[in-house]
Design a protein around this motif. Structure first.
Motif: not given
Length: 260
Positions: A146-163
C-alpha cells in the motif's frame, strides 16, 4: 551460456568487478538488449577501446520507455561513437567453445553470427517475490504494497524494485525499477515500522548517463498521444514532453538539467 566465464549480467558490484577484468582494449563485446543498461555499458566499453555490438530485439532502442524521436537520437549518438547497433536482432543461441566454458559467438535468428570475447545481457529483470509468496503475501508481478509500503500482512513491509503499488498520480498499479523510488519507499517503510504514517506519493524519476549526455526523466509516459520537443536534438540538448490531451504525463530532458 550463463555458466560461461565471459557471459555476464549486470546486477551487483561483484558483476561489475568480473566485467571490468574483461574490458580489454580491442576485445569484442556483444551486448544483448538496447535498454538503459545495455546502452550505458556500450558507452563505457567504447571509451575503453572495445569493439561493441548491441543487439536489440525491438525495432528501436529504449522502445519501452521513450518516444521514437528520443530513440533515434540515442541510436545516432551510439553509432557515431563507433557502436555497431542492430535493432530487430533476435538472438537464436550462443556458440560455445568445445569446453563449454566460453561464448565464442552470438547466433541471430536471421543467420547472422557475431563473434565475441565478452557477452553482457541487459534484457530486464524479474522481481524476486519467492520469499513473499512463500510467506503467503499477495504477489502479482511484484510484492503488492500500500502507500505506506505495507504488504498484505500489515506487520511486513517491502520496498524497492520488487514491489507493486497503486499510483495516485497515474491511477493504476505500477512497479518501478529506480533508485529514487527505492529510497522513498524505504522511508515510508521505516515510518510504518515506527507507527507513523508517511504516504508514498512522489513523482517517479530516473536518470541515465551515456557519453557526455545526461538524460533525466520525470513521470511515466505510457498512454501519451502527442510528443512536444523543446530545444535541439541536433545540438544534443533538448526536452521531450509526453502529452495526454492538455496533461503532461512525463518529460525526458537531455543535457537540460535546469529544465528538469
Amino acid at each position: 551460456a550463463e555458466q560461461a566465464a565471459n557471459f555476464h549480467y549486470l546486477r551487483t558490484l561483484a558483476d561489475v568487478d568480473r566485467i571490468r577484468r574483461q574490458f580489454v582494449p580491442g576485445a569484442r563485446l556483444a551486448i544483448i538488449g538496447g535498454g538503459y543498461v545495455g546502452l550505458e555499458v556500450a558507452a563505457v566499453a567504447v571509451k575503453h577501446g572495445l569493439h561493441v555490438t548491441v543487439l536489440e530485439a525491438a525495432d528501436r532502442v529504449l522502445a519501452r520507455v521513450t518516444a521514437p524521436a528520443v530513440s533515434a537520437f540515442y541510436e545516432k549518438v551510439h553509432r557515431a561513437a563507433g557502436v555497431d547497433l542492430r535493432t530487430g536482432a533476435q538472438v537464436e543461441t550462443f556458440v560455445l567453445d568445445p569446453s563449454g566454458s566460453r561464448v565464442n559467438a552470438v547466433q541471430c535468428r536471421d543467420g547472422e553470427r557475431i563473434d565475441c570475447d565478452v557477452v553482457i545481457a541487459g534484457i530486464g529483470l524479474v522481481p524476486n517475490t519467492e520469499l513473499a509468496a512463500a510467506c503467503g503475501l499477495a504477489v502479482d508481478d511484484g510484492i503488492l504494497v500500500d502507500g505506506m509500503a505495507r504488504t498484505s500482512d500489515p506487520d511486513i513491509v517491502a520496498a524497492g524494485d520488487c514491489t507493486r503499488f497503486a499510483s495516485p498520480l497515474y491511477g493504476r498499479s505500477i512497479r518501478l525499477e529506480s533508485v529514487p523510488n527505492a529510497l522513498e519507499q524505504a522511508r515510508c517503510a521505516a515510518a510504518a515500522i515506527n507507527g507513523k504514517t508517511r504516504a508514498h506519493d512522489s513523482v517517479p524519476w530516473f536518470w541515465s548517463d551515456q557519453y557526455d549526455l545526461k538524460l533525466k526523466m520525470v513521470g511515466l509516459s505510457q498512454g501519451y498521444d502527442r510528443l512536444v520537443l523543446r530545444g535541439s536534438p541536433d545540438a544534443g540538448a533538448f526536452c521531450a514532453f509526453y502529452m495526454q490531451g492538455a496533461r503532461v504525463l512525463a518529460v525526458d530532458t537531455v543535457n537540460r538539467v535546469p529544465d528538469f
